[in-house]
Design a protein around this motif. Structure first.
Motif, PDB file in Angstrom:
ATOM      1  N   SER A  94       0.521  51.979 -20.109  1.00 55.70           N
ATOM      2  CA  SER A  94       1.289  52.338 -18.921  1.00 55.70           C
ATOM      3  C   SER A  94       2.048  51.111 -18.450  1.00 55.70           C
ATOM      4  O   SER A  94       1.561  49.982 -18.553  1.00 55.70           O
ATOM      5  N   LEU A  95       3.237  51.337 -17.918  1.00 54.35           N
ATOM      6  CA  LEU A  95       4.014  50.287 -17.286  1.00 54.35           C
ATOM      7  C   LEU A  95       4.021  50.601 -15.792  1.00 54.35           C
ATOM      8  O   LEU A  95       4.575  51.618 -15.359  1.00 54.35           O
ATOM      9  N   LEU A  96       3.362  49.766 -15.015  1.00 59.57           N
ATOM     10  CA  LEU A  96       3.206  50.006 -13.578  1.00 59.57           C
ATOM     11  C   LEU A  96       4.245  49.212 -12.792  1.00 59.57           C
ATOM     12  O   LEU A  96       4.509  48.055 -13.086  1.00 59.57           O
ATOM     13  N   ASP A  97       4.800  49.860 -11.785  1.00 51.49           N
ATOM     14  CA  ASP A  97       5.767  49.245 -10.889  1.00 51.49           C
ATOM     15  C   ASP A  97       5.368  49.593  -9.461  1.00 51.49           C
ATOM     16  O   ASP A  97       4.805  50.656  -9.211  1.00 51.49           O
ATOM     17  N   MET A  98       5.652  48.698  -8.523  1.00 49.72           N
ATOM     18  CA  MET A  98       5.267  48.971  -7.152  1.00 49.72           C
ATOM     19  C   MET A  98       6.160  50.033  -6.532  1.00 49.72           C
ATOM     20  O   MET A  98       7.384  49.942  -6.575  1.00 49.72           O
ATOM     21  N   ASP A  99       5.537  51.037  -5.949  1.00 49.55           N
ATOM     22  CA  ASP A  99       6.248  52.080  -5.217  1.00 49.55           C
ATOM     23  C   ASP A  99       6.573  51.522  -3.827  1.00 49.55           C
ATOM     24  O   ASP A  99       5.663  51.199  -3.067  1.00 49.55           O
ATOM     25  N   PRO A 100       7.854  51.407  -3.478  1.00 53.96           N
ATOM     26  CA  PRO A 100       8.203  50.817  -2.182  1.00 53.96           C
ATOM     27  C   PRO A 100       7.786  51.660  -0.989  1.00 53.96           C
ATOM     28  O   PRO A 100       7.669  51.153   0.123  1.00 53.96           O
ATOM     29  N   GLU A 101       7.552  52.940  -1.201  1.00 51.62           N
ATOM     30  CA  GLU A 101       7.118  53.816  -0.109  1.00 51.62           C
ATOM     31  C   GLU A 101       5.644  53.622   0.229  1.00 51.62           C
ATOM     32  O   GLU A 101       5.255  53.570   1.389  1.00 51.62           O
ATOM     33  N   THR A 102       4.807  53.533  -0.802  1.00 50.07           N
ATOM     34  CA  THR A 102       3.358  53.438  -0.594  1.00 50.07           C
ATOM     35  C   THR A 102       2.826  52.029  -0.771  1.00 50.07           C
ATOM     36  O   THR A 102       1.669  51.747  -0.446  1.00 50.07           O
ATOM     37  N   ASN A 103       3.653  51.124  -1.332  1.00 49.57           N
ATOM     38  CA  ASN A 103       3.243  49.746  -1.627  1.00 49.57           C
ATOM     39  C   ASN A 103       2.056  49.695  -2.575  1.00 49.57           C
ATOM     40  O   ASN A 103       1.227  48.796  -2.484  1.00 49.57           O
ATOM     41  N   THR A 104       1.956  50.651  -3.483  1.00 49.80           N
ATOM     42  CA  THR A 104       0.920  50.633  -4.514  1.00 49.80           C
ATOM     43  C   THR A 104       1.596  50.707  -5.880  1.00 49.80           C
ATOM     44  O   THR A 104       2.721  51.191  -6.004  1.00 49.80           O
ATOM     45  N   THR A 149      13.705  37.378  -0.905  1.00 54.59           N
ATOM     46  CA  THR A 149      14.559  38.549  -0.726  1.00 54.59           C
ATOM     47  C   THR A 149      15.382  38.848  -1.967  1.00 54.59           C
ATOM     48  O   THR A 149      15.939  39.924  -2.097  1.00 54.59           O
ATOM     49  N   SER A 150      15.464  37.920  -2.897  1.00 58.59           N
ATOM     50  CA  SER A 150      16.275  38.107  -4.099  1.00 58.59           C
ATOM     51  C   SER A 150      15.479  38.828  -5.178  1.00 58.59           C
ATOM     52  O   SER A 150      14.279  38.655  -5.306  1.00 58.59           O
ATOM     53  N   ARG A 151      16.170  39.648  -5.955  1.00 58.51           N
ATOM     54  CA  ARG A 151      15.544  40.333  -7.094  1.00 58.51           C
ATOM     55  C   ARG A 151      16.235  39.861  -8.368  1.00 58.51           C
ATOM     56  O   ARG A 151      16.572  40.658  -9.231  1.00 58.51           O
ATOM     57  N   LEU A 152      16.419  38.568  -8.488  1.00 62.15           N
ATOM     58  CA  LEU A 152      17.062  38.009  -9.666  1.00 62.15           C
ATOM     59  C   LEU A 152      16.105  37.930 -10.847  1.00 62.15           C
ATOM     60  O   LEU A 152      16.543  37.799 -11.979  1.00 62.15           O
ATOM     61  N   PHE A 153      14.810  38.005 -10.603  1.00 61.39           N
ATOM     62  CA  PHE A 153      13.827  37.862 -11.654  1.00 61.39           C
ATOM     63  C   PHE A 153      12.910  39.073 -11.687  1.00 61.39           C
ATOM     64  O   PHE A 153      12.626  39.690 -10.663  1.00 61.39           O
ATOM     65  N   THR A 157       7.005  42.707  -5.669  1.00 59.63           N
ATOM     66  CA  THR A 157       8.023  43.728  -5.935  1.00 59.63           C
ATOM     67  C   THR A 157       8.794  43.434  -7.213  1.00 59.63           C
ATOM     68  O   THR A 157       9.448  44.319  -7.763  1.00 59.63           O
ATOM     69  N   ALA A 158       8.728  42.201  -7.695  1.00 57.57           N
ATOM     70  CA  ALA A 158       9.418  41.820  -8.930  1.00 57.57           C
ATOM     71  C   ALA A 158       8.496  41.862 -10.137  1.00 57.57           C
ATOM     72  O   ALA A 158       8.840  41.376 -11.202  1.00 57.57           O
ATOM     73  N   LEU A 159       7.314  42.449  -9.985  1.00 57.56           N
ATOM     74  CA  LEU A 159       6.313  42.438 -11.061  1.00 57.56           C
ATOM     75  C   LEU A 159       6.179  43.808 -11.711  1.00 57.56           C
ATOM     76  O   LEU A 159       6.048  44.823 -11.025  1.00 57.56           O
ATOM     77  N   LEU A 160       6.223  43.833 -13.014  1.00 62.57           N
ATOM     78  CA  LEU A 160       5.900  45.022 -13.800  1.00 62.57           C
ATOM     79  C   LEU A 160       4.605  44.710 -14.546  1.00 62.57           C
ATOM     80  O   LEU A 160       4.452  43.627 -15.100  1.00 62.57           O
ATOM     81  N   LEU A 200       2.197  39.514   3.520  1.00 58.78           N
ATOM     82  CA  LEU A 200       3.540  40.097   3.437  1.00 58.78           C
ATOM     83  C   LEU A 200       4.391  39.334   2.425  1.00 58.78           C
ATOM     84  O   LEU A 200       5.109  39.931   1.619  1.00 58.78           O
ATOM     85  N   ARG A 201       4.309  38.026   2.457  1.00 59.37           N
ATOM     86  CA  ARG A 201       5.064  37.205   1.502  1.00 59.37           C
ATOM     87  C   ARG A 201       4.622  37.491   0.070  1.00 59.37           C
ATOM     88  O   ARG A 201       5.448  37.631  -0.833  1.00 59.37           O
ATOM     89  N   ALA A 202       3.311  37.601  -0.134  1.00 54.87           N
ATOM     90  CA  ALA A 202       2.799  37.910  -1.473  1.00 54.87           C
ATOM     91  C   ALA A 202       3.256  39.300  -1.913  1.00 54.87           C
ATOM     92  O   ALA A 202       3.640  39.498  -3.065  1.00 54.87           O
ATOM     93  N   LYS A 203       3.233  40.260  -0.988  1.00 54.29           N
ATOM     94  CA  LYS A 203       3.673  41.619  -1.316  1.00 54.29           C
ATOM     95  C   LYS A 203       5.131  41.625  -1.764  1.00 54.29           C
ATOM     96  O   LYS A 203       5.493  42.275  -2.741  1.00 54.29           O
ATOM     97  N   LYS A 204       5.959  40.872  -1.078  1.00 47.46           N
ATOM     98  CA  LYS A 204       7.377  40.802  -1.464  1.00 47.46           C
ATOM     99  C   LYS A 204       7.529  40.200  -2.858  1.00 47.46           C
ATOM    100  O   LYS A 204       8.378  40.637  -3.637  1.00 47.46           O
TER     101      LYS A 204
END
Length: 157
Positions: free
Chosen positions: A145-155, A3-7, A42-45, A35-39
């Motif tokens: 390109s720098l890709l980040d996960m869209d929290p709405e679509t999870n892509t 749940t932390s976004r420290l990294f 979220t900290a990956l660019l 689900l755990r992997a998806k979370k």
């Protein structure tokens, strides 16, 4: 569950696969582990070569896909694009052929690597990937390109 976004983590993305935009999904794993992997993702660019959105590129990509299917029984999934390595290699061969033709037209030979190389450096031309720029050191100036996960679509976008 993370749940932390420290990294924040970075990765280089060089090859596309059918789950490239949702890399945490594993059909053989449990929904809880996915689900755990998806979370965690979220900290990956992700840094990747930019994919052009031009008619020339789309036509080239479609032709590569068709040839891959017909000659090598390789199937691309959905709107999956061809590898940027394929398009970069095509542009590299195009650059070489331009320099070789100029060398031959000026009375040089195909064995004069120095003359051919000098004509490749400090040059721009239109390739299948768009505007190709080679600097005075012979290095290609590329778009990424720098890709980040869209929290709405999870892509990744």
């Amino acid at each position: 569950i993370i749940t932390s976004r420290l990294f924040i983590f970075f990765t280089l993305f060089v090859l596309r696969s059918e789950n490239s935009m949702k890399p945490w999904e594993d059909a053989g794993d449990t929904p809880e582990r996915n689900l755990r992997a998806k979370k965690a993702y979220t900290a990956l660019l992700t840094v990747t070569a930019a994919t052009p959105n031009t008619k020339k590129y789309r036509t080239f990509s479609d032709e590569v896909k068709q040839m891959a299917e017909e000659k090598y029984n390789q199937t691309y999934y959905g709107n999956e694009s061809v590898s940027t390595f394929v398009t970069a290699f095509y542009d590299a061969v195009l650059l070489y052929s331009l320099a070789l033709n100029e060398t031959l037209n000026d009375g040089g030979t195909e064995t004069d690597g120095r003359a051919i190389t000098q004509r490749m450096w400090n040059r721009t031309f239109e390739g299948v990937t768009g505007h190709v720029n080679i600097d005075i050191n012979g290095d290609r100036i590329a778009d990424y390109s720098l890709l980040d996960m869209d929290p709405e679509t999870n892509t990744f976008h």
